[in-house]
Design a protein around this motif. Sequence first.
Motif, PDB file in Angstrom:
ATOM      1  N   UNK A  36       0.842  -1.197   0.000  1.00 38.41           N
ATOM      2  CA  UNK A  36       0.000   0.000   0.000  1.00 38.41           C
ATOM      3  C   UNK A  36       0.875   1.245   0.000  1.00 38.41           C
ATOM      4  N   UNK A  37       0.507   2.216  -0.819  1.00 35.90           N
ATOM      5  CA  UNK A  37       1.115   3.545  -0.749  1.00 35.90           C
ATOM      6  C   UNK A  37      -0.006   4.565  -0.927  1.00 35.90           C
ATOM      7  N   UNK A  59       0.916  -5.851  -5.956  1.00 39.71           N
ATOM      8  CA  UNK A  59       1.434  -7.111  -5.411  1.00 39.71           C
ATOM      9  C   UNK A  59       2.955  -7.096  -5.375  1.00 39.71           C
ATOM     10  N   UNK A  60       3.556  -5.950  -5.712  1.00 42.50           N
ATOM     11  CA  UNK A  60       5.010  -5.786  -5.630  1.00 42.50           C
ATOM     12  C   UNK A  60       5.328  -4.504  -4.859  1.00 42.50           C
ATOM     13  N   UNK A  61       6.561  -4.369  -4.412  1.00 41.06           N
ATOM     14  CA  UNK A  61       6.970  -3.204  -3.639  1.00 41.06           C
ATOM     15  C   UNK A  61       6.788  -1.928  -4.447  1.00 41.06           C
ATOM     16  N   UNK A  62       6.169  -0.928  -3.849  1.00 38.44           N
ATOM     17  CA  UNK A  62       5.981   0.368  -4.495  1.00 38.44           C
ATOM     18  C   UNK A  62       6.455   1.461  -3.543  1.00 38.44           C
ATOM     19  N   UNK A  63       6.867   2.587  -4.117  1.00 42.70           N
ATOM     20  CA  UNK A  63       7.446   3.676  -3.328  1.00 42.70           C
ATOM     21  C   UNK A  63       6.740   5.004  -3.549  1.00 42.70           C
ATOM     22  N   UNK A  64       5.672   5.008  -4.362  1.00 40.59           N
ATOM     23  CA  UNK A  64       5.080   6.293  -4.726  1.00 40.59           C
ATOM     24  C   UNK A  64       3.702   6.091  -5.313  1.00 40.59           C
ATOM     25  N   UNK A  65       3.047   7.207  -5.600  1.00 41.35           N
ATOM     26  CA  UNK A  65       1.792   7.192  -6.340  1.00 41.35           C
ATOM     27  C   UNK A  65       2.051   7.412  -7.826  1.00 41.35           C
ATOM     28  N   UNK A 534      11.307   8.465  -7.784  1.00 44.36           N
ATOM     29  CA  UNK A 534      12.443   8.222  -8.690  1.00 44.36           C
ATOM     30  C   UNK A 534      12.703   6.720  -8.820  1.00 44.36           C
ATOM     31  N   UNK A 535      12.701   6.006  -7.694  1.00 45.51           N
ATOM     32  CA  UNK A 535      12.932   4.556  -7.743  1.00 45.51           C
ATOM     33  C   UNK A 535      11.904   3.859  -8.623  1.00 45.51           C
ATOM     34  N   UNK A 609       5.292  14.524  -5.751  1.00 48.20           N
ATOM     35  CA  UNK A 609       5.668  13.943  -7.042  1.00 48.20           C
ATOM     36  C   UNK A 609       5.005  12.585  -7.232  1.00 48.20           C
ATOM     37  N   UNK A 610       4.728  12.256  -8.483  1.00 45.72           N
ATOM     38  CA  UNK A 610       4.340  10.893  -8.830  1.00 45.72           C
ATOM     39  C   UNK A 610       5.446  10.275  -9.676  1.00 45.72           C
TER      40      UNK A 610
END
Length: 636
Positions: A36-37, A59-65, A534-535, A609-610
């Motif tokens: 969740x983000x 279902x995978x790692x996320x760092x942003x919207x 950015x990632x 940022x998105x």
Amino acid sequence: MSSTDFTWLIGGPQGSGVESGANIFSRVCAEMGYQVFGKREFYSNIKGEHSYFAVRISDKKIHSNVNDVTLMASFDAETIFRHYNEVISGGGIIYDADLEDITTDRVHTLDAPFRERLHKKLESKNKPFSIAGVLEIAKENGVKLYPVSFKAILEALAEETENPRLKGLVRMFNVIGVSLSLGLVKMPPDSLQKTIGTIFSKKQEIAKINQQTANYSYNYATAKFEEFHHTLTGIQKEPGTLLVQGFQGTALGKMACGCRMQPYYPITPASDESVFLESNEILEIIDDRPGSTAVIQTEDEICAMGMTIGSALTGTRSATCTSGPGFALMTEMLGWAGINEVPVVITNYQRSGPSTGLPTRHGQDDLLFSVFAGHGDFPKIVYASSDVEESFYDTGNVFNYADVFQVPVIHLMDKFIASSVVTCPRFDPSKITINRGKLLDKIEGEYERFTFTEDGISPRSRLGLDNGIFWDTGDESDEKGHITEDPVLRVKMMDKRMSRLDLILKEIPEAEKAVSFGVEDYTVITWGSSKGPILDAIEMLKKEGISIGLVQIKLLHPFPSNYVASLLKDAKIIIDVEANHSAQLGKLFKQNIQRDIDYSILKYTGRAMTSTEVYDSLKKIVENNADKREVLMHGA
């Protein structure tokens, strides 16, 4: 994109429970195994303008919207007017059918510039200036519409449960919107009921009403709504994960590292951290001994800083928490802490300036201000965390830095982090070490607080310690703390204090100064919360065969010039990405590395940022189709 990448947006008037609804949705999704983000956006005008919460799950790692919204649930007109065009083809809009006839002139919180842009769009499509008009555009763009009368749901539920009070409980609209959404995507209903029960566990009657409303709305969606292309039925939950809001990382870090005093004056978005600390002020520490954190709301920020310094002089680990305007008031006393070698931590949750600026909006505006804060030369540390997980462990580190080097530390956070709700690995307090530096437990013989030492750091007494008498003033002093204006002693004292900047660069491990995620011909430098978008953007580009490097700088003052230069020696194009107007990191970089930034990607609208817009700008740079200064604009 991953096999599941879904963004849900809920919007409504301020005070209507949008954040509570997003909390329910986020918890359900986290419980069902998804990453969740979520980020909250709201207007500083408290007279009715809408707030909204975008929750991205995967279902995978996320760092942003991202820019695109898969499903929107709205129970006010303003949310639909402002966000209808963010919903993707194949996505959906659940909305209160009673809103369809509302025209733009009836929504007084639509500011004139936005209203003008919206009218031009509607005119170009030959649509009326109404909710029905923008929904027609959305439908033509492939968006599915799911109208439902929220009021009718409450009336039917009131009759079914024989509870007439429900008819007028419009604050239940948020639960209706969430439950309709979860029913549409076929999320198992048990997780919804369980989550509501947990949230309202101490208020059984309220829990019951919310669960009844959720159950009715969920069933309504499954029975009445057309099939939706997207489903969220749950995946295997990863063990050891935590759903946490941004400000809780630093708060929990302060508890774990032994901070026991936090004076503060309320200011957005920093207050949430202090309120959380106060709500959890009694805690268990080593050997089952009770502990507590004294959290004190002072009359202003000057007092908060003074009280923080005073408690630090007793040997207590002490911090204060503020945002840019509050930090501005603290800077005189920051110099007092500097000249008297008092270890304090100032957690600065940045927002958009200058002055009051955008008080409820995001910004990375305070970097240069923090580096140069205070008049005269004195050593300080400026350190930045990029996400909630990082902030927990960084908090332990910055308290150690303050104690070991006997300097004030400015820990830079920001609104984006503070208002984000994310899944991350559970924090491990055992990884936080406590180093009090040269804090003395006893003193025998004569004591000089500011005695000259080989490393420039004097043994530190605490108030009330036998034989540990010392003097603190705002003036230059001799070894005991007595005021002096002797020129020779002045130079020795200044050199003693300022030598710590070199010691800081020598002693802080390289891994805590900057983090390399790989260096390529095109490499991004950044700091703070910009790292996450950015990632994700780099991962998107990697799938297209485009390699972009990234170096995140955490220690911003004193600047780790040699280490950063060594990391970037093979990079041909340097791209600075940050959320302020003047590319403040870029200025520090050039000043300390003597190397120009090739491109800047900046955002200073007050919106976070998105990864989508960062991806777009990075791709333009690689294709040699970008301006030297790219300004990001996404967000309502």
